[in-house]
Design a protein around this motif. Structure first.
Motif, PDB file in Angstrom:
ATOM      1  N   GLY A  59       0.554  -1.421  -0.196  1.00  0.00           N
ATOM      2  CA  GLY A  59       0.145  -0.138   0.230  1.00  0.00           C
ATOM      3  C   GLY A  59       0.811   0.885   0.351  1.00  0.00           C
ATOM      4  N   THR A  60       0.364   2.593  -0.222  1.00  0.00           N
ATOM      5  CA  THR A  60       1.110   3.804   0.059  1.00  0.00           C
ATOM      6  C   THR A  60       0.254   4.137   1.434  1.00  0.00           C
ATOM      7  OG1 THR A  60       0.941   4.297  -2.254  1.00  0.00           O
ATOM      8  CG2 THR A  60       0.449   5.910  -1.194  1.00  0.00           C
ATOM      9  N   VAL A  61       1.917   4.681   1.860  1.00  0.00           N
ATOM     10  CA  VAL A  61       1.574   5.318   3.526  1.00  0.00           C
ATOM     11  C   VAL A  61       1.257   6.278   3.418  1.00  0.00           C
ATOM     12  CG1 VAL A  61       2.845   5.452   5.345  1.00  0.00           C
ATOM     13  CG2 VAL A  61       3.267   3.685   4.067  1.00  0.00           C
ATOM     14  N   PHE A  62       0.840   7.426   4.183  1.00  0.00           N
ATOM     15  CA  PHE A  62       0.305   8.159   3.729  1.00  0.00           C
ATOM     16  C   PHE A  62       0.350   9.258   5.273  1.00  0.00           C
ATOM     17  CE2 PHE A  62      -3.240   6.612   3.594  1.00  0.00           C
ATOM     18  CZ  PHE A  62      -4.773   7.389   4.225  1.00  0.00           C
ATOM     19  N   GLY A  63       0.285  10.595   5.773  1.00  0.00           N
ATOM     20  CA  GLY A  63      -0.007  10.856   7.318  1.00  0.00           C
ATOM     21  C   GLY A  63      -1.634  11.595   7.269  1.00  0.00           C
ATOM     22  N   GLY A  64      -1.765  12.362   8.495  1.00  0.00           N
ATOM     23  CA  GLY A  64      -3.190  12.548   9.077  1.00  0.00           C
ATOM     24  C   GLY A  64      -2.985  14.474   8.390  1.00  0.00           C
ATOM     25  N   LEU A  65      -3.434  15.259   9.381  1.00  0.00           N
ATOM     26  CA  LEU A  65      -4.259  16.425   8.784  1.00  0.00           C
ATOM     27  C   LEU A  65      -2.590  17.544   9.225  1.00  0.00           C
ATOM     28  CD1 LEU A  65      -6.691  17.200  10.931  1.00  0.00           C
ATOM     29  CD2 LEU A  65      -7.030  17.513   8.711  1.00  0.00           C
ATOM     30  N   THR A  66      -2.014  17.921   8.750  1.00  0.00           N
ATOM     31  CA  THR A  66      -1.072  18.772   8.647  1.00  0.00           C
ATOM     32  C   THR A  66      -1.258  20.418   8.636  1.00  0.00           C
ATOM     33  OG1 THR A  66      -0.668  19.083   6.272  1.00  0.00           O
ATOM     34  CG2 THR A  66       0.183  17.524   7.165  1.00  0.00           C
ATOM     35  N   GLY A  67      -0.491  21.567   9.401  1.00  0.00           N
ATOM     36  CA  GLY A  67      -0.416  23.110   9.219  1.00  0.00           C
ATOM     37  C   GLY A  67      -1.867  23.479  10.243  1.00  0.00           C
ATOM     38  N   LYS A  68      -2.365  22.601  11.261  1.00  0.00           N
ATOM     39  CA  LYS A  68      -3.735  22.564  11.753  1.00  0.00           C
ATOM     40  C   LYS A  68      -2.261  23.365  13.852  1.00  0.00           C
ATOM     41  CE  LYS A  68      -7.013  22.007   9.339  1.00  0.00           C
ATOM     42  NZ  LYS A  68      -7.683  23.307   8.712  1.00  0.00           N
ATOM     43  N   SER A  69      -3.773  24.377  13.778  1.00  0.00           N
ATOM     44  CA  SER A  69      -3.595  25.031  14.922  1.00  0.00           C
ATOM     45  C   SER A  69      -4.275  24.124  15.911  1.00  0.00           C
ATOM     46  CB  SER A  69      -3.572  25.696  15.102  1.00  0.00           C
ATOM     47  OG  SER A  69      -4.718  27.120  14.985  1.00  0.00           O
ATOM     48  N   LYS A  70      -4.756  24.500  17.126  1.00  0.00           N
ATOM     49  CA  LYS A  70      -5.225  24.468  18.377  1.00  0.00           C
ATOM     50  C   LYS A  70      -6.961  24.863  17.688  1.00  0.00           C
ATOM     51  CE  LYS A  70      -6.376  24.071  23.175  1.00  0.00           C
ATOM     52  NZ  LYS A  70      -6.182  24.584  24.468  1.00  0.00           N
ATOM     53  N   ALA A  71      -7.221  26.228  17.300  1.00  0.00           N
ATOM     54  CA  ALA A  71      -7.985  26.995  17.230  1.00  0.00           C
ATOM     55  C   ALA A  71      -8.890  26.066  16.515  1.00  0.00           C
ATOM     56  CB  ALA A  71      -7.483  28.413  16.664  1.00  0.00           C
ATOM     57  N   ASP A  72      -8.278  25.452  15.346  1.00  0.00           N
ATOM     58  CA  ASP A  72      -8.847  25.159  14.113  1.00  0.00           C
ATOM     59  C   ASP A  72      -9.907  23.602  14.639  1.00  0.00           C
ATOM     60  OD1 ASP A  72      -8.068  26.377  11.511  1.00  0.00           O
ATOM     61  OD2 ASP A  72      -6.081  25.131  12.225  1.00  0.00           O
ATOM     62  N   PHE A  73      -9.438  23.084  15.789  1.00  0.00           N
ATOM     63  CA  PHE A  73     -10.228  22.328  16.260  1.00  0.00           C
ATOM     64  C   PHE A  73     -11.504  22.956  17.355  1.00  0.00           C
ATOM     65  CE2 PHE A  73      -6.450  20.502  15.373  1.00  0.00           C
ATOM     66  CZ  PHE A  73      -6.624  19.499  14.539  1.00  0.00           C
ATOM     67  N   GLY A  74     -12.564  21.856  17.383  1.00  0.00           N
ATOM     68  CA  GLY A  74     -13.700  22.036  18.681  1.00  0.00           C
ATOM     69  C   GLY A  74     -14.802  21.293  17.871  1.00  0.00           C
ATOM     70  N   ASN A  75     -15.881  21.954  18.078  1.00  0.00           N
ATOM     71  CA  ASN A  75     -17.600  21.654  17.018  1.00  0.00           C
ATOM     72  C   ASN A  75     -17.943  21.450  16.964  1.00  0.00           C
ATOM     73  OD1 ASN A  75     -17.391  19.994  20.285  1.00  0.00           O
ATOM     74  ND2 ASN A  75     -18.351  22.243  20.581  1.00  0.00           N
ATOM     75  N   VAL A  76     -17.560  22.528  15.538  1.00  0.00           N
ATOM     76  CA  VAL A  76     -17.906  22.528  14.128  1.00  0.00           C
ATOM     77  C   VAL A  76     -16.809  22.535  12.872  1.00  0.00           C
ATOM     78  CG1 VAL A  76     -19.399  23.949  15.255  1.00  0.00           C
ATOM     79  CG2 VAL A  76     -17.045  24.851  13.945  1.00  0.00           C
ATOM     80  N   GLY A  77     -17.383  22.130  11.900  1.00  0.00           N
ATOM     81  CA  GLY A  77     -16.083  21.821  10.928  1.00  0.00           C
ATOM     82  C   GLY A  77     -16.327  20.308  10.297  1.00  0.00           C
ATOM     83  N   GLU A  78     -15.472  19.861   9.925  1.00  0.00           N
ATOM     84  CA  GLU A  78     -15.336  18.438   9.250  1.00  0.00           C
ATOM     85  C   GLU A  78     -14.963  17.444   9.693  1.00  0.00           C
ATOM     86  OE1 GLU A  78     -16.605  17.697   6.145  1.00  0.00           O
ATOM     87  OE2 GLU A  78     -17.139  20.527   5.109  1.00  0.00           O
ATOM     88  N   PRO A  79     -15.541  15.811   9.774  1.00  0.00           N
ATOM     89  CA  PRO A  79     -15.652  15.393  10.478  1.00  0.00           C
ATOM     90  C   PRO A  79     -13.758  14.813  10.509  1.00  0.00           C
ATOM     91  CG  PRO A  79     -17.107  14.413   9.148  1.00  0.00           C
ATOM     92  CD  PRO A  79     -16.092  15.775   8.841  1.00  0.00           C
ATOM     93  N   TYR A  80     -13.292  14.012  11.439  1.00  0.00           N
ATOM     94  CA  TYR A  80     -11.914  13.547  11.469  1.00  0.00           C
ATOM     95  C   TYR A  80     -11.458  12.572  12.423  1.00  0.00           C
ATOM     96  CZ  TYR A  80      -9.944  15.735  15.774  1.00  0.00           C
ATOM     97  OH  TYR A  80      -9.889  16.158  16.674  1.00  0.00           O
ATOM     98  N   VAL A  81     -10.884  11.096  12.049  1.00  0.00           N
ATOM     99  CA  VAL A  81     -10.755  10.288  13.244  1.00  0.00           C
ATOM    100  C   VAL A  81      -9.914  10.052  13.830  1.00  0.00           C
ATOM    101  CG1 VAL A  81     -10.294   7.980  13.060  1.00  0.00           C
ATOM    102  CG2 VAL A  81     -11.454   8.788  11.662  1.00  0.00           C
ATOM    103  N   THR A  82     -10.040  10.045  15.342  1.00  0.00           N
ATOM    104  CA  THR A  82      -9.010  10.446  16.375  1.00  0.00           C
ATOM    105  C   THR A  82      -7.504   9.637  16.540  1.00  0.00           C
ATOM    106  OG1 THR A  82     -10.333  10.594  18.001  1.00  0.00           O
ATOM    107  CG2 THR A  82     -10.925  12.141  17.361  1.00  0.00           C
ATOM    108  N   TYR A  83      -6.747   9.848  17.082  1.00  0.00           N
ATOM    109  CA  TYR A  83      -6.514   8.962  18.004  1.00  0.00           C
ATOM    110  C   TYR A  83      -6.545   8.052  18.961  1.00  0.00           C
ATOM    111  CZ  TYR A  83      -1.607   7.523  19.676  1.00  0.00           C
ATOM    112  OH  TYR A  83      -0.634   6.755  20.430  1.00  0.00           O
ATOM    113  N   SER A  84      -7.720   8.395  19.754  1.00  0.00           N
ATOM    114  CA  SER A  84      -8.079   7.339  20.351  1.00  0.00           C
ATOM    115  C   SER A  84      -8.981   6.409  19.453  1.00  0.00           C
ATOM    116  CB  SER A  84      -9.002   8.148  21.823  1.00  0.00           C
ATOM    117  OG  SER A  84      -9.957   8.743  21.032  1.00  0.00           O
ATOM    118  N   ASN A  85      -9.978   6.913  18.885  1.00  0.00           N
ATOM    119  CA  ASN A  85     -10.684   6.279  17.751  1.00  0.00           C
ATOM    120  C   ASN A  85      -9.888   5.086  16.818  1.00  0.00           C
ATOM    121  OD1 ASN A  85     -12.863   4.778  16.280  1.00  0.00           O
ATOM    122  ND2 ASN A  85     -13.260   6.626  14.683  1.00  0.00           N
ATOM    123  N   VAL A  86      -8.456   5.904  16.427  1.00  0.00           N
ATOM    124  CA  VAL A  86      -8.049   4.202  16.310  1.00  0.00           C
ATOM    125  C   VAL A  86      -6.623   3.739  17.356  1.00  0.00           C
ATOM    126  CG1 VAL A  86      -5.250   3.918  14.775  1.00  0.00           C
ATOM    127  CG2 VAL A  86      -7.246   5.642  14.625  1.00  0.00           C
TER     128      VAL A  86
END
Length: 392
Positions: free
Chosen positions: A197-224
Motif C-alpha cells: 500500500g501507500t503510506v500517508f499522514g494525517g492532518l497538517t498545518g493545524k492549530s488548536k483553534a482549528d479544532f472544535g464542535n464545527v467543521g469537517e469530521p476526522y478520526v481521532t488518535y483514541s478512535n484508532v
C-alpha cells in the motif's frame, strides 16, 4: 433491599447522624520509594493514579486507596493483593468500633465527584485533605452498615466473576487470533507494507483553534487506538479550508497510531471496514496505509494487524526515549501474509464470533458487565442515601 429497609425502620426511622470524616477515620499515608526499596517486578506501585511501576517490596495489602494527586475523577479505588503505596496516596482505618471500614469505602466510592471537586484546578490536581476530612457522612447503626456492605459486596463479587470470565475469553480470542495468523512461507504469499500500500499522514498545518464542535469530521488518535475497526460515526471536528490539500479517508484504509509513550502500544491498528460517504480526515498523530489492490478481506485485516506476529514487527518500527515514534521507512519493510481469500474469510468469521463474546459493548459479556455495574451503582447510591436526624 427489604431486609435493609426493615432494619432502617426498626433502628433509625427518624434519620441518622451525619459526621465529618475527620471523626470517623484516620488517614494512613504511603511512603516514597527509596534506594532501600529494591526495584523489581513482584508488586505494583500506586500513588496519584493507577499502577506506576513495580517493586519487590510492599507496604499495603487489599486496601482502598485515595489519591492525593488526582489525575482523573477516579480518586478512590480498591487495590487487591500486595502493593506499594507512595506518599501521593493514603489508605484509612476507622477511629472506633462503630464504623465499618467497608461502609466508609463504599461511601467514598459513591462520592468520587465530590472528592474530585476538592482538588486544585491546575495541571496537577492536588487533593485538599482538610476539605476531604470535612465531608459529612451518614452514620447509621453498625448493623445497617454491615447489611449495606453485604448487599454491595454481592454486586461487586458478581461483577468480579464476570470480569474474570471476560478476561478468560479475551485470552482465548488472543490465542486463537495469534495462532490463526501464523502462515507457512511455502504455502502463503507474503508482501511488504511498502509494496502492499501507500503510506500517508494525517492532518497538517493545524492549530488548536482549528479544532472544535464545527467543521469537517476526522478520526481521532483514541478512535484508532481503541477500535480494531474504525468507528466512522464517532466524530470530532476540524476546520478545513477549501483550498487546503489534506488527505481524506476511504473504505479499506489501515490506520496506525504514529507515536506512544511506551513501545508496546505504538502502531496500534484500526481498519476502515465500512464505506465512507463524506469527507473524513485523519488525526495528525496517526498514519494511514491505502492498499494498492484489494488483497485483504477487511474483516480479516482488522484482526491481522493486531495479532502478535504483526505487532512484533510494528513495534520494531518505532524508536525514542520518552516518546516512541513510528518510522515510515521501517514501516514499509513490515512483512504481511496474503493468504487465499477463502482462508481469510473463514478466519475472519471465526474471530468475529470470539470478538463479539469478548469485546462487544452491545452483546456478550461486556454488555452484561456494563448492565451489572449500572445496577450496582444504582443500589450503591440508594443504600447510602439517608435522611439526616433532626436534633431539635
Amino acid at each position: 433491599m427489604s431486609r435493609l429497609n426493615k432494619l432502617i425502620q426498626d433502628l433509625c426511622p427518624n434519620g441518622v447522624k451525619f459526621e465529618p470524616l475527620a471523626k470517623l477515620i484516620q488517614l494512613n499515608f504511603g511512603e516514597r520509594i527509596t534506594k532501600l526499596h529494591n526495584a523489581g517486578s513482584l508488586y505494583p506501585v500506586y500513588g496519584g493514579g493507577g499502577e506506576s511501576f513495580r517493586t519487590d517490596e510492599f507496604n499495603r495489602q487489599n486496601e482502598y486507596v485515595v489519591s492525593r494527586f488526582a489525575m482523573s475523577r477516579e480518586c478512590v479505588r480498591k487495590v487487591n493483593g500486595k502493593f506499594w503505596l507512595l506518599d501521593s496516596g493514603f489508605t484509612f482505618s476507622p477511629l472506633n468500633n462503630s464504623i465499618s471500614k467497608d461502609y466508609i469505602a463504599y461511601w467514598l466510592l459513591n462520592s468520587q465527584d465530590r472528592i474530585f471537586s476538592c482538588t486544585s484546578q491546575g495541571a496537577q490536581k492536588n487533593l485538599n485533605t482538610k476539605a476531604f476530612l470535612a465531608f459529612y457522612v451518614p452514620v447509621p447503626p453498625l448493623h445497617i452498615q454491615e447489611e449495606i456492605v453485604r448487599i454491595l459486596d454481592s454486586f461487586t463479587s458478581l461483577e468480579a466473576e464476570l470480569e474474570a470470565e471476560l478476561a478468560s475469553r479475551r485470552e482465548q480470542y488472543n490465542y486463537y487470533r495469534d495462532n490463526s495468523m501464523i502462515f507457512d512461507l511455502h504455502n502463503t504469499s507474503f508482501m511488504t507494507l511498502g509494496d502492499f500500500g501507500t503510506v500517508f499522514g494525517g492532518l497538517t498545518g493545524k492549530s488548536k483553534a482549528d479544532f472544535g464542535n464545527v467543521g469537517e469530521p476526522y478520526v481521532t488518535y483514541s478512535n484508532v487506538y481503541n477500535n480494531k475497526a474504525t468507528d466512522i460515526t464517532a466524530h470530532s471536528y476540524v476546520q478545513i479550508d477549501p483550498a487546503e490539500h489534506q488527505n481524506t479517508l476511504q473504505q479499506g484504509d489501515i490506520l496506525l497510531t504514529g507515536s506512544s509513550e511506551t513501545p508496546n502500544e505504538v502502531a496500534l491498528s484500526s481498519v476502515i471496514t465500512k464505506p465512507v460517504d463524506n469527507p473524513l480526515y485523519l488525526n495528525s498523530f496517526t498514519i494511514g496505509i491505502r492498499p494498492k489492490q484489494p488483497l485483504l478481506d477487511l474483516d480479516f485485516a482488522k484482526h491481522l494487524f493486531r495479532s502478535a506476529p504483526i505487532r512484533r514487527q510494528l513495534i520494531r518500527t518505532a524508536s525514542g526515549v520518552t516518546r516512541f515514534n513510528v518510522s515510515k521507512s521501517r514501516l514499509a519493510k513490515v512483512m504481511i501474509p496474503i493468504p487465499d481469500r477463502e482462508i481469510q474469510e473463514n478466519i475472519a468469521t471465526e474471530l468475529d464470533k470470539f470478538d463479539v463474546l469478548a469485546n462487544s459493548l452491545y452483546s456478550g459479556l461486556p454488555a452484561e458487565i456494563e448492565a451489572r455495574h449500572k445496577q450496582y451503582e444504582y443500589y450503591r447510591n440508594r443504600s447510602l442515601t439517608f435522611k439526616e436526624l433532626n436534633h431539635e
